[in-house]
Design a protein around this motif. Sequence first.
Motif, PDB file in Angstrom:
ATOM      1  N   MET A 158     138.960  68.979 -23.841  1.00 39.33           N
ATOM      2  CA  MET A 158     138.407  67.530 -23.276  1.00 39.33           C
ATOM      3  C   MET A 158     137.814  66.822 -24.316  1.00 39.33           C
ATOM      4  O   MET A 158     138.345  65.730 -24.871  1.00 39.33           O
ATOM      5  CB  MET A 158     138.604  67.542 -21.932  1.00 39.33           C
ATOM      6  CG  MET A 158     137.697  66.026 -21.530  1.00 39.33           C
ATOM      7  SD  MET A 158     137.892  65.427 -19.980  1.00 39.33           S
ATOM      8  CE  MET A 158     139.445  66.918 -19.146  1.00 39.33           C
ATOM      9  N   ALA A 159     137.250  67.137 -24.606  1.00 35.83           N
ATOM     10  CA  ALA A 159     136.113  66.811 -25.489  1.00 35.83           C
ATOM     11  C   ALA A 159     136.912  66.883 -27.300  1.00 35.83           C
ATOM     12  O   ALA A 159     136.591  65.504 -27.701  1.00 35.83           O
ATOM     13  CB  ALA A 159     134.931  67.638 -25.958  1.00 35.83           C
ATOM     14  N   MET A 160     138.159  67.587 -27.523  1.00 36.81           N
ATOM     15  CA  MET A 160     138.258  67.678 -29.227  1.00 36.81           C
ATOM     16  C   MET A 160     139.152  66.380 -29.167  1.00 36.81           C
ATOM     17  O   MET A 160     139.404  65.455 -30.059  1.00 36.81           O
ATOM     18  CB  MET A 160     139.221  68.472 -28.792  1.00 36.81           C
ATOM     19  CG  MET A 160     138.501  70.155 -29.593  1.00 36.81           C
ATOM     20  SD  MET A 160     139.114  70.880 -29.705  1.00 36.81           S
ATOM     21  CE  MET A 160     140.274  70.357 -31.280  1.00 36.81           C
ATOM     22  N   GLU A 161     139.702  65.692 -27.790  1.00 31.35           N
ATOM     23  CA  GLU A 161     141.023  64.879 -27.133  1.00 31.35           C
ATOM     24  C   GLU A 161     139.356  63.704 -27.503  1.00 31.35           C
ATOM     25  O   GLU A 161     140.754  61.925 -27.870  1.00 31.35           O
ATOM     26  CB  GLU A 161     141.602  64.607 -26.050  1.00 31.35           C
ATOM     27  CG  GLU A 161     142.582  66.053 -25.587  1.00 31.35           C
ATOM     28  CD  GLU A 161     143.013  65.694 -24.973  1.00 31.35           C
ATOM     29  OE1 GLU A 161     142.950  65.481 -23.901  1.00 31.35           O
ATOM     30  OE2 GLU A 161     144.200  66.840 -24.125  1.00 31.35           O
ATOM     31  N   GLN A 162     138.754  62.810 -26.918  1.00 25.40           N
ATOM     32  CA  GLN A 162     138.097  62.344 -27.153  1.00 25.40           C
ATOM     33  C   GLN A 162     137.230  61.776 -28.005  1.00 25.40           C
ATOM     34  O   GLN A 162     136.079  60.726 -28.418  1.00 25.40           O
ATOM     35  CB  GLN A 162     137.029  62.300 -25.698  1.00 25.40           C
ATOM     36  CG  GLN A 162     137.983  62.290 -24.673  1.00 25.40           C
ATOM     37  CD  GLN A 162     135.936  62.281 -23.436  1.00 25.40           C
ATOM     38  OE1 GLN A 162     135.251  62.910 -23.527  1.00 25.40           O
ATOM     39  NE2 GLN A 162     137.033  61.925 -22.187  1.00 25.40           N
ATOM     40  N   ALA A 163     137.024  63.155 -29.151  1.00 23.02           N
ATOM     41  CA  ALA A 163     136.166  63.059 -30.601  1.00 23.02           C
ATOM     42  C   ALA A 163     136.936  61.828 -31.335  1.00 23.02           C
ATOM     43  O   ALA A 163     137.863  61.956 -32.025  1.00 23.02           O
ATOM     44  CB  ALA A 163     136.609  64.535 -30.955  1.00 23.02           C
ATOM     45  N   VAL A 164     135.628  61.275 -31.823  1.00 19.64           N
ATOM     46  CA  VAL A 164     136.108  60.016 -32.400  1.00 19.64           C
ATOM     47  C   VAL A 164     136.041  60.763 -34.296  1.00 19.64           C
ATOM     48  O   VAL A 164     136.484  59.519 -34.828  1.00 19.64           O
ATOM     49  CB  VAL A 164     136.109  58.030 -32.121  1.00 19.64           C
ATOM     50  CG1 VAL A 164     136.821  58.741 -31.394  1.00 19.64           C
ATOM     51  CG2 VAL A 164     134.558  58.726 -32.236  1.00 19.64           C
ATOM     52  N   THR A 165     135.424  61.571 -34.452  1.00 19.41           N
ATOM     53  CA  THR A 165     134.443  61.671 -35.470  1.00 19.41           C
ATOM     54  C   THR A 165     134.707  63.191 -35.528  1.00 19.41           C
ATOM     55  O   THR A 165     134.256  63.492 -34.824  1.00 19.41           O
ATOM     56  CB  THR A 165     133.282  61.086 -35.791  1.00 19.41           C
ATOM     57  OG1 THR A 165     132.420  61.904 -34.935  1.00 19.41           O
ATOM     58  CG2 THR A 165     133.533  59.675 -35.500  1.00 19.41           C
ATOM     59  N   THR A 166     134.004  63.729 -36.242  1.00 24.99           N
ATOM     60  CA  THR A 166     133.804  65.441 -36.999  1.00 24.99           C
ATOM     61  C   THR A 166     133.460  65.400 -36.144  1.00 24.99           C
ATOM     62  O   THR A 166     133.037  67.136 -36.036  1.00 24.99           O
ATOM     63  CB  THR A 166     133.994  65.739 -37.805  1.00 24.99           C
ATOM     64  OG1 THR A 166     132.855  64.776 -38.697  1.00 24.99           O
ATOM     65  CG2 THR A 166     135.123  65.008 -39.036  1.00 24.99           C
ATOM     66  N   ASP A 167     131.708  64.921 -35.685  1.00 29.89           N
ATOM     67  CA  ASP A 167     130.813  65.099 -35.071  1.00 29.89           C
ATOM     68  C   ASP A 167     130.535  65.124 -33.397  1.00 29.89           C
ATOM     69  O   ASP A 167     129.627  65.384 -32.740  1.00 29.89           O
ATOM     70  CB  ASP A 167     129.799  64.126 -36.026  1.00 29.89           C
ATOM     71  CG  ASP A 167     129.273  65.121 -36.834  1.00 29.89           C
ATOM     72  OD1 ASP A 167     128.509  64.550 -38.285  1.00 29.89           O
ATOM     73  OD2 ASP A 167     129.418  66.377 -37.486  1.00 29.89           O
ATOM     74  N   GLN A 168     131.832  64.534 -33.203  1.00 30.68           N
ATOM     75  CA  GLN A 168     132.127  64.201 -31.958  1.00 30.68           C
ATOM     76  C   GLN A 168     131.369  63.403 -31.420  1.00 30.68           C
ATOM     77  O   GLN A 168     131.201  63.443 -29.934  1.00 30.68           O
ATOM     78  CB  GLN A 168     131.826  65.715 -31.247  1.00 30.68           C
ATOM     79  CG  GLN A 168     133.346  66.336 -31.264  1.00 30.68           C
ATOM     80  CD  GLN A 168     133.305  67.782 -30.707  1.00 30.68           C
ATOM     81  OE1 GLN A 168     132.622  67.642 -29.594  1.00 30.68           O
ATOM     82  NE2 GLN A 168     134.635  68.349 -30.581  1.00 30.68           N
ATOM     83  N   VAL A 169     130.803  62.268 -31.788  1.00 33.16           N
ATOM     84  CA  VAL A 169     130.215  60.843 -31.820  1.00 33.16           C
ATOM     85  C   VAL A 169     130.835  59.816 -30.998  1.00 33.16           C
ATOM     86  O   VAL A 169     131.261  59.400 -32.246  1.00 33.16           O
ATOM     87  CB  VAL A 169     129.024  60.787 -32.780  1.00 33.16           C
ATOM     88  CG1 VAL A 169     128.303  59.605 -32.450  1.00 33.16           C
ATOM     89  CG2 VAL A 169     128.002  62.651 -33.190  1.00 33.16           C
ATOM     90  N   PHE A 170     130.510  59.277 -30.250  1.00 29.35           N
ATOM     91  CA  PHE A 170     130.795  58.228 -30.015  1.00 29.35           C
ATOM     92  C   PHE A 170     130.558  56.871 -30.632  1.00 29.35           C
ATOM     93  O   PHE A 170     129.258  56.798 -30.501  1.00 29.35           O
ATOM     94  CB  PHE A 170     131.388  58.169 -28.340  1.00 29.35           C
ATOM     95  CG  PHE A 170     132.043  58.961 -27.996  1.00 29.35           C
ATOM     96  CD1 PHE A 170     133.662  59.289 -27.742  1.00 29.35           C
ATOM     97  CD2 PHE A 170     131.591  60.293 -26.608  1.00 29.35           C
ATOM     98  CE1 PHE A 170     134.225  60.346 -27.366  1.00 29.35           C
ATOM     99  CE2 PHE A 170     132.432  60.735 -26.222  1.00 29.35           C
ATOM    100  CZ  PHE A 170     133.625  60.932 -26.538  1.00 29.35           C
ATOM    101  N   PHE A 171     131.469  55.461 -31.125  1.00 28.11           N
ATOM    102  CA  PHE A 171     130.583  54.521 -31.432  1.00 28.11           C
ATOM    103  C   PHE A 171     129.350  54.286 -31.121  1.00 28.11           C
ATOM    104  O   PHE A 171     128.635  53.314 -31.087  1.00 28.11           O
ATOM    105  CB  PHE A 171     131.755  53.645 -32.211  1.00 28.11           C
ATOM    106  CG  PHE A 171     132.046  52.900 -30.879  1.00 28.11           C
ATOM    107  CD1 PHE A 171     131.730  52.335 -30.645  1.00 28.11           C
ATOM    108  CD2 PHE A 171     133.760  53.531 -31.074  1.00 28.11           C
ATOM    109  CE1 PHE A 171     132.630  50.883 -29.717  1.00 28.11           C
ATOM    110  CE2 PHE A 171     134.410  51.824 -29.263  1.00 28.11           C
ATOM    111  CZ  PHE A 171     133.548  51.877 -29.309  1.00 28.11           C
ATOM    112  N   TRP A 172     130.251  54.312 -29.667  1.00 31.18           N
ATOM    113  CA  TRP A 172     129.043  53.240 -28.271  1.00 31.18           C
ATOM    114  C   TRP A 172     127.671  54.663 -28.187  1.00 31.18           C
ATOM    115  O   TRP A 172     126.308  53.689 -27.637  1.00 31.18           O
ATOM    116  CB  TRP A 172     129.772  52.957 -27.323  1.00 31.18           C
ATOM    117  CG  TRP A 172     130.141  54.496 -26.202  1.00 31.18           C
ATOM    118  CD1 TRP A 172     129.174  54.780 -25.462  1.00 31.18           C
ATOM    119  CD2 TRP A 172     131.401  54.339 -26.612  1.00 31.18           C
ATOM    120  NE1 TRP A 172     130.449  55.823 -25.147  1.00 31.18           N
ATOM    121  CE2 TRP A 172     131.143  56.261 -25.837  1.00 31.18           C
ATOM    122  CE3 TRP A 172     132.357  53.803 -26.937  1.00 31.18           C
ATOM    123  CZ2 TRP A 172     132.998  56.243 -25.525  1.00 31.18           C
ATOM    124  CZ3 TRP A 172     133.795  54.972 -26.733  1.00 31.18           C
ATOM    125  CH2 TRP A 172     133.915  56.282 -26.299  1.00 31.18           C
TER     126      TRP A 172
END
Length: 215
Positions: A158-172
């Motif tokens: 689930m974390a991989m699906e939600q990740a938007v960057t390689t560091d898995q940091v959401f823009f908000w």
Amino acid sequence: MKSLKKTTFLEAIAAAIDHEKKRFHFFEKAVDSLKPGQVKDLFHQMALDGDANIKFIQDIYKQAEGKELPNLKQLNAIEKFHSSTIQKMMDKLDRNKAVEIGTNEKKALELAIREGEDARNFYNKIRNKFSDPKINLLFQKLSHFNDSNTSLIEAQAMAMEQAVTTDQVFFWEDESLLAEVNAHSKSSAPKSKAPSKKTSSKSSPKKSPAKKKAK
């Protein structure tokens, strides 16, 4: 082949341990092929937990029988654990472990989750099918134990699906990324055209050519 209800407690313990060993080899093989990252680290931890998982099953036997689990390798020649009804049924849970993963993290997670779901369905289906209450208790505990391990893998997927960057940091969650997103939103908004300035009709004065000096 004898009826499943006639499965002995020792046969059930042997099948559960065999399944756990195959699960350990699946994670170990995946660790060797996956690239460094969070999935590889998770699978490495799962492989390291293999011995603890087997001890968990051995402890169930010890609590039920009041003695240590005997050497199954030595008993196998007599008991033929590998050909028991429960063993053949549990072998079907291992069909996903033979699939080649390579470096595909998503495929590795999908196979691990599928294996966990198969085990969950199997344990829930058979845990009350035996005449021996110790076997029913064994599969009930294995069901809960399997759920906790599968939940870790599902959380990683689930974390991989939600990740938007390689560091898995959401823009908000990052002020600099949030500012960048807001700036992009403003720049993409339609702009009204500013009125064009009228150019002056007067032309700049021209310089007259210099007069030649008389010799």
